[in-house]
Scaffold this motif. Sequence first.
Motif, PDB file in Angstrom:
ATOM      1  N   SER A   1     -40.368  -6.424 -18.713  1.00 30.11           N
ATOM      2  CA  SER A   1     -41.563  -5.894 -19.369  1.00 30.11           C
ATOM      3  C   SER A   1     -41.676  -4.398 -19.112  1.00 30.11           C
ATOM      4  N   VAL A   2     -42.245  -3.689 -20.081  1.00 29.33           N
ATOM      5  CA  VAL A   2     -42.399  -2.239 -19.992  1.00 29.33           C
ATOM      6  C   VAL A   2     -43.863  -1.902 -20.212  1.00 29.33           C
ATOM      7  N   SER A   3     -44.393  -1.037 -19.351  1.00 26.97           N
ATOM      8  CA  SER A   3     -45.721  -0.476 -19.567  1.00 26.97           C
ATOM      9  C   SER A   3     -45.609   1.030 -19.370  1.00 26.97           C
ATOM     10  N   TYR A   4     -46.642   1.726 -19.775  1.00 27.80           N
ATOM     11  CA  TYR A   4     -46.615   3.184 -19.713  1.00 27.80           C
ATOM     12  C   TYR A   4     -47.794   3.685 -18.893  1.00 27.80           C
ATOM     13  N   GLY A   5     -47.629   4.858 -18.295  1.00 30.30           N
ATOM     14  CA  GLY A   5     -48.706   5.411 -17.504  1.00 30.30           C
ATOM     15  C   GLY A   5     -48.468   6.871 -17.186  1.00 30.30           C
ATOM     16  N   THR A   6     -49.357   7.389 -16.337  1.00 32.13           N
ATOM     17  CA  THR A   6     -49.317   8.792 -15.938  1.00 32.13           C
ATOM     18  C   THR A   6     -49.357   8.871 -14.421  1.00 32.13           C
ATOM     19  N   ILE A   7     -48.489   9.685 -13.851  1.00 33.71           N
ATOM     20  CA  ILE A   7     -48.441   9.837 -12.396  1.00 33.71           C
ATOM     21  C   ILE A   7     -49.709  10.537 -11.918  1.00 33.71           C
TER      22      ILE A   7
ATOM     23  N   GLN B   1     -47.218  13.640 -15.138  1.00 27.11           N
ATOM     24  CA  GLN B   1     -46.035  13.263 -15.931  1.00 27.11           C
ATOM     25  C   GLN B   1     -46.203  11.852 -16.491  1.00 27.11           C
ATOM     26  N   ARG B   2     -45.845  11.669 -17.754  1.00 27.60           N
ATOM     27  CA  ARG B   2     -45.853  10.341 -18.387  1.00 27.60           C
ATOM     28  C   ARG B   2     -44.586   9.597 -17.976  1.00 27.60           C
ATOM     29  N   VAL B   3     -44.737   8.302 -17.675  1.00 22.99           N
ATOM     30  CA  VAL B   3     -43.611   7.498 -17.207  1.00 22.99           C
ATOM     31  C   VAL B   3     -43.649   6.099 -17.818  1.00 22.99           C
ATOM     32  N   ARG B   4     -42.499   5.442 -17.725  1.00 22.16           N
ATOM     33  CA  ARG B   4     -42.378   4.023 -18.076  1.00 22.16           C
ATOM     34  C   ARG B   4     -42.280   3.237 -16.790  1.00 22.16           C
TER      35      ARG B   4
ATOM     36  N   GLY C   1     -39.842  -9.571 -12.685  1.00 19.42           N
ATOM     37  CA  GLY C   1     -40.355 -10.350 -11.562  1.00 19.42           C
ATOM     38  C   GLY C   1     -41.257  -9.478 -10.711  1.00 19.42           C
ATOM     39  N   SER C   2     -40.996  -9.437  -9.408  1.00 21.02           N
ATOM     40  CA  SER C   2     -41.810  -8.602  -8.517  1.00 21.02           C
ATOM     41  C   SER C   2     -41.237  -7.200  -8.359  1.00 21.02           C
ATOM     42  N   SER C   3     -40.112  -6.926  -9.006  1.00 18.42           N
ATOM     43  CA  SER C   3     -39.461  -5.629  -8.905  1.00 18.42           C
ATOM     44  C   SER C   3     -39.934  -4.703 -10.028  1.00 18.42           C
ATOM     45  N   VAL C   4     -40.343  -3.475  -9.672  1.00 19.04           N
ATOM     46  CA  VAL C   4     -40.777  -2.487 -10.657  1.00 19.04           C
ATOM     47  C   VAL C   4     -40.079  -1.175 -10.371  1.00 19.04           C
ATOM     48  N   SER C   5     -39.584  -0.532 -11.407  1.00 18.04           N
ATOM     49  CA  SER C   5     -39.016   0.809 -11.243  1.00 18.04           C
ATOM     50  C   SER C   5     -39.699   1.749 -12.222  1.00 18.04           C
ATOM     51  N   VAL C   6     -39.662   3.030 -11.900  1.00 13.62           N
ATOM     52  CA  VAL C   6     -40.295   4.052 -12.710  1.00 13.62           C
ATOM     53  C   VAL C   6     -39.200   4.892 -13.360  1.00 13.62           C
ATOM     54  N   ALA C   7     -39.365   5.168 -14.634  1.00  7.57           N
ATOM     55  CA  ALA C   7     -38.400   5.990 -15.372  1.00  7.57           C
ATOM     56  C   ALA C   7     -39.177   7.006 -16.204  1.00  7.57           C
ATOM     57  N   PRO C   8     -38.568   8.146 -16.476  1.00 10.85           N
ATOM     58  CA  PRO C   8     -39.239   9.149 -17.321  1.00 10.85           C
ATOM     59  C   PRO C   8     -39.512   8.576 -18.708  1.00 10.85           C
ATOM     60  N   TYR C   9     -40.534   9.072 -19.346  1.00  6.92           N
ATOM     61  CA  TYR C   9     -40.904   8.636 -20.698  1.00  6.92           C
ATOM     62  C   TYR C   9     -40.472   9.664 -21.705  1.00  6.92           C
TER      63      TYR C   9
END
Length: 155
Positions: A40-46, A139-142, A147-155
């Motif tokens: 799953s992918v969500s978007y946000g701001t740092i 900064q905007r990120v994805r 599962g319980s693992s989440v990583s952050v990537a640039p948007y």
Amino acid sequence: MKRMLIPALALSILALAGCANNSTYSGDVYRGNQAGTAQSVSYGTIQSVRPVQIQGGNGDSVLGSLGGAVIGGLLGNQVGGGSGRTLATAAGAIGGTIAGSKVQQATDRVDGYELEIRQDSGQNVVVVQKADRNWQVGQRVRLIASGSSVSVAPY
């Protein structure tokens, strides 16, 4: 012959301690079980970026402890004679165990960032991952979750 064995053992232990795989803490590295699966992918701001240390492994430093014990015991065995040599060998092994464990723990540490992110849904989350990018507040990120693992990537 013994005098040549100690430096060789010391170099071997240091070489193995440096082989710790800490790339798994990066947002750019996927584990094998994540390949080919929907995430799953969500978007946000740092909102904030805080430098942290990530301690690799599970705190178990068997390789460093054993290597330190061997090297310490060999060094101690070269001191004195008779029962004094036995005591020096034991003391060297104990001291080497402690020192080797600390060395391995230090080599298993990775620089990381604690990223607080306000998702577009309004929820704040914190993700810790390897400091292999220059993240900036605002900064905007994805956020990529499996599962319980989440990583952050640039948007």
